[in-house]
Design an enzyme around this catalytic site. Structure first.
Site, PDB file in Angstrom:
ATOM      1  N   ARG A   1      61.421   8.386  15.444  1.00 27.94           N
ATOM      2  CA  ARG A   1      61.677   7.212  16.287  1.00 27.94           C
ATOM      3  C   ARG A   1      60.371   6.580  16.762  1.00 27.94           C
ATOM      4  O   ARG A   1      59.456   7.283  17.223  1.00 27.94           O
ATOM      5  CB  ARG A   1      62.505   7.652  17.503  1.00 27.94           C
ATOM      6  CG  ARG A   1      62.714   6.603  18.567  1.00 27.94           C
ATOM      7  CD  ARG A   1      63.727   5.582  18.154  1.00 27.94           C
ATOM      8  NE  ARG A   1      64.139   4.753  19.280  1.00 27.94           N
ATOM      9  CZ  ARG A   1      64.922   3.685  19.159  1.00 27.94           C
ATOM     10  NH1 ARG A   1      65.378   3.318  17.966  1.00 27.94           N
ATOM     11  NH2 ARG A   1      65.262   2.979  20.219  1.00 27.94           N
TER      12      ARG A   1
ATOM     13  N   ASP B   1      77.227  35.402  37.038  1.00 28.59           N
ATOM     14  CA  ASP B   1      76.499  34.261  37.598  1.00 28.59           C
ATOM     15  C   ASP B   1      75.006  34.575  37.605  1.00 28.59           C
ATOM     16  O   ASP B   1      74.582  35.683  37.957  1.00 28.59           O
ATOM     17  CB  ASP B   1      76.987  33.999  39.023  1.00 28.59           C
ATOM     18  CG  ASP B   1      76.149  32.953  39.738  1.00 28.59           C
ATOM     19  OD1 ASP B   1      76.429  31.767  39.576  1.00 28.59           O
ATOM     20  OD2 ASP B   1      75.195  33.363  40.447  1.00 28.59           O
TER      21      ASP B   1
ATOM     22  N   THR C   1      77.513  30.898  33.907  1.00 28.03           N
ATOM     23  CA  THR C   1      78.514  31.485  34.792  1.00 28.03           C
ATOM     24  C   THR C   1      79.153  32.736  34.202  1.00 28.03           C
ATOM     25  O   THR C   1      79.224  33.777  34.867  1.00 28.03           O
ATOM     26  CB  THR C   1      79.625  30.455  35.114  1.00 28.03           C
ATOM     27  OG1 THR C   1      79.029  29.326  35.759  1.00 28.03           O
ATOM     28  CG2 THR C   1      80.695  31.059  36.003  1.00 28.03           C
TER      29      THR C   1
ATOM     30  N   GLU D   1      79.930  36.149  31.995  1.00 28.02           N
ATOM     31  CA  GLU D   1      79.122  37.366  31.848  1.00 28.02           C
ATOM     32  C   GLU D   1      78.148  37.546  33.014  1.00 28.02           C
ATOM     33  O   GLU D   1      77.110  38.188  32.882  1.00 28.02           O
ATOM     34  CB  GLU D   1      78.367  37.391  30.509  1.00 28.02           C
ATOM     35  CG  GLU D   1      79.226  37.794  29.327  1.00 28.02           C
ATOM     36  CD  GLU D   1      79.725  39.226  29.398  1.00 28.02           C
ATOM     37  OE1 GLU D   1      79.063  40.061  30.014  1.00 28.02           O
ATOM     38  OE2 GLU D   1      80.796  39.507  28.836  1.00 28.02           O
TER      39      GLU D   1
END
Length: 633
Positions: free
Chosen positions: A305, A419, A415, A417
């Site tokens: 780009r 926090d 979240t 397994e």
């Protein structure tokens, strides 16, 4: 061999053959997520894709040979991680079936469960789910409310949800496909509670209808993971045979007598959870795999780009802008660092899970490491994928360029397994208590009281290539205000180690105040909670840097090794730059040297800019598997 191939070999690690097999086979399966599908279509498609995985051998790898598997835990985790490069819904659903549900049967059950269940769950004749989390209790698993009460007369357990908050919630597979659940519940027999245990509970019949007393419901649309049928389960006095208790760590005889090889209830509970560490290892590695995809898309876009003129009439490739380099290259460096750390973690996990008698201390250390790496890898994924989306402008917001799907699908990884903030506290707890057996099951309040009453040395374990690390630290040059010493690996290692030692020791001193005022133990912990979390984070930063350093030493190609050294410098200095305030407040960096950190980061960005595409190719994600339309024109 080209430079990118040498990087790939270094990053692929011990299970390089599994990664190479996955790239060949999975690329031909058409696994990329289709964001145009309805929720039901996406779910059914994911289940059909799971069936394609069975012949690859990856599902069987996670189970012992005597149970019908091939006994290669490292292969199992690496295979799941590779799925994340294609579709995170597939990775999660496969992880639930073969990792969580299958892992519970394998690690918490005994022969009677292994023989009857494992072969059928490997080949998908038995579809399961992992029913641990409840509406009222997620992180605090020890206080789940679901009950399993033994009825002596019928020799059955009665599974019951006594309150609305005891509803099993967000359970992958529970909404539609799972016929059986591994249910975690409080075991009661003869009027006495024995803590949380796991039970095999049928939840649907062969026609997909709820079993008597079972009520399932659908969590519906989520922020991502459309192919995963998350649901809820309520139990109304559901009866199951006594043999459905997964009884490796606790059993109930016909007459209701409870026995366990581990007398201490806390230690028994956390030993049970510790055997399920593979899921946490997989989540961290899969988050990193998804991040590598996003960086590959954004990086390739950035070298193509063009935008604005440099004054000579030609537009400038956006990757040539220093700000764009700032946005992407440190994230690429961090992804390299986390991959080396993940490889080391998987190797340690494999060694322990294939040992006849795994060392308990090493097992605890593995659990802490897995918790910390999961936290930093998933946090990195959330940050990096968002940055990649923004770095691609409006094109990055189109579903056809995949970044929004990666963002939505990976968001919940911070979240499930565990926090991330809770996990970092777990890391700190293990360090502050020197992995003492007495605190394996303590809540934060118990940890505070232990630290307050016990004199322990803060644990500092070399995590990789111990002799090499120490030699580099010993050989570091004297501190100076020039930037040169900041590029010395020994200096970087020493700064990371010194920060960790200071943060841990000062956290311990704060918690030890509870010895003088035991009534305020919780208040003391609560006031120091941010300090405890930082202790976990800085420990993992050191672990990662040491793993990166060891990975460079194993690289056999001089050109690749030199490039990896620069990438490692960028990782280390970007971590230091982010935490400049701490290093200056504690007089580890002078103002002049702090400015030198930023200067050296910029110098590294300029040096690494020509290698952007090579570094991305080192991730070895097949270009046609990136799934971004904007890269095909």
């Amino acid at each position: 061999m080209v430079l990118a191939d040498q990087l790939r070999i270094s990053l692929d690690g011990k299970w390089r053959n599994v990664r190479e097999q996955s790239r060949r086979e999975l690329d031909g399966f058409g696994l990329l997520a289709d964001p145009s599908l309805s929720m039901d279509e996406a779910r059914d498609r994911t289940l059909e894709q799971m069936k394609l995985l069975v012949p690859t051998g990856i599902p069987a790898a996670g189970f012992r040979m005597e149970h019908g598997g091939s006994g290669d835990p490292g292969m199992a985790v690496t295979g799941i991680e590779m799925l994340a490069q294609f579709d995170l819904s597939l990775m999660v659903k496969a992880g639930v079936q073969w990792g969580l549900f299958g892992g519970a049967i394998e690690n918490l059950g005994t022969n009677r469960h292994h023989e009857s269940l494992i072969p059928s769950l490997i080949n998908l004749d038995l579809l399961g789910c992992f029913a641990m989390t409840e509406t009222g209790h997620g992180s605090d698993v020890q206080n789940l409310e679901t009950t399993a009460t033994y009825d002596i007369e019928s020799e059955e357990f009665v599974i019951h949800s006594p309150t609305p908050s005891s509803r099993k919630d967000y359970i992958g597979g529970a909404a539609r496909h799972a016929t059986t659940a591994a249910v975690f519940a409080q075991l009661f027999t003869k009027g006495e509670g024995h803590g949380v245990h796991c039970f095999v509970v049928p939840i649907r019949d062969s026609r997909g209808n709820d079993m008597p007393g079972v009520t399932t419901s659908d969590c519906g649309y989520k922020g991502g993971l459309a192919g995963v049928d998350n649901g809820r389960i309520m139990f109304d006095e559901v009866r199951i045979p006594r043999d459905n208790l997964l009884n490796r760590y606790g059993d109930v005889a016909e007459d209701g007598t409870y026995t366990s090889p581990i007398d201490n209830p806390n230690r028994r509970f956390f030993t049970m959870l510790g055997t399920l560490v593979r899921g946490r290892v997989s989540v961290g590695g899969s988050a990193s795999a998804a991040t590598q995809v996003a960086l590959s898309i954004a990086g390739r876009y950035a070298v193509e780009r063009k935008q604005f003129s440099a004054g000579d009439g030609d537009e400038v490739v956006i990757m040539d802008y220093r700000m764009h380099q700032r946005r992407l290259l440190p994230l690429i460096a961090r992804s390299y660092a986390y991959q080396f750390a993940q490889n080391q973690l998987v190797a340690r996990m494999h060694k322990l899970q294939t040992a006849d008698e795994p060392d308990p201390h090493q097992q605890r250390e593995l659990e802490g490491r897995a918790a910390g790496l999961k936290a930093v890898q998933t946090a990195h994924a959330t940050r990096a994928i968002q940055e990649c989306r923004e770095a691609c402008g409006g094109a990055g917001y189109l579903a056809e360029n995949r970044l929004t799907t990666l963002k939505g699908d990976s968001d919940v990884f911070t979240t499930f397994e565990g926090d991330n903030h809770v996990l970092l506290q777990l890391v700190a707890k293990e360090l502050l208590t020197s992995y003492a057996e007495d605190v394996s099951g303590l809540d934060p309040l118990g940890m505070v009281r232990f630290v307050a009453e016990t004199v322990t040395d803060v644990v500092k374990e070399r995590t990789a290539a111990a002799q090499l690390i120490q030699r580099l630290i010993d050989a570091r040059p004297g501190d100076s205000d020039s930037g040169t010493s900041l590029l010395d690996r020994g200096t970087q290692l020493s700064l990371f180690e010194d920060r960790e030692q200071h943060v841990l020791e000062t956290a311990a001193r704060r918690l030890q105040r509870a010895a003088k005022d035991k009534d305020k133990a919780f208040e003391i912990f609560n006031n120091a909670q941010d300090h405890v979390v930082k202790a976990g984070k800085v420990h993992i930063d050191r672990v990662v840097l040491e793993a990166f350093t060891a990975g460079i030493a194993r690289c056999e190609d001089p050109e690749a090794q030199a490039l990896l050294r620069d990438v490692c410098d960028l990782y280390a200095l970007s971590i230091i730059e982010e935490d400049k305030a701490w290093f200056m407040e504690h007089r580890r960096l002078t103002t002049t040297r702090s400015k030198a950190v930023t200067n050296e980061v910029n110098n590294l960005l300029e040096k690494l800019r020509p290698y952007t595409l090579i570094l991305i190719e080192g991730f070895a994600i097949p270009e046609n598997s990136l799934g971004a339309t904007m890269l095909k024109g």
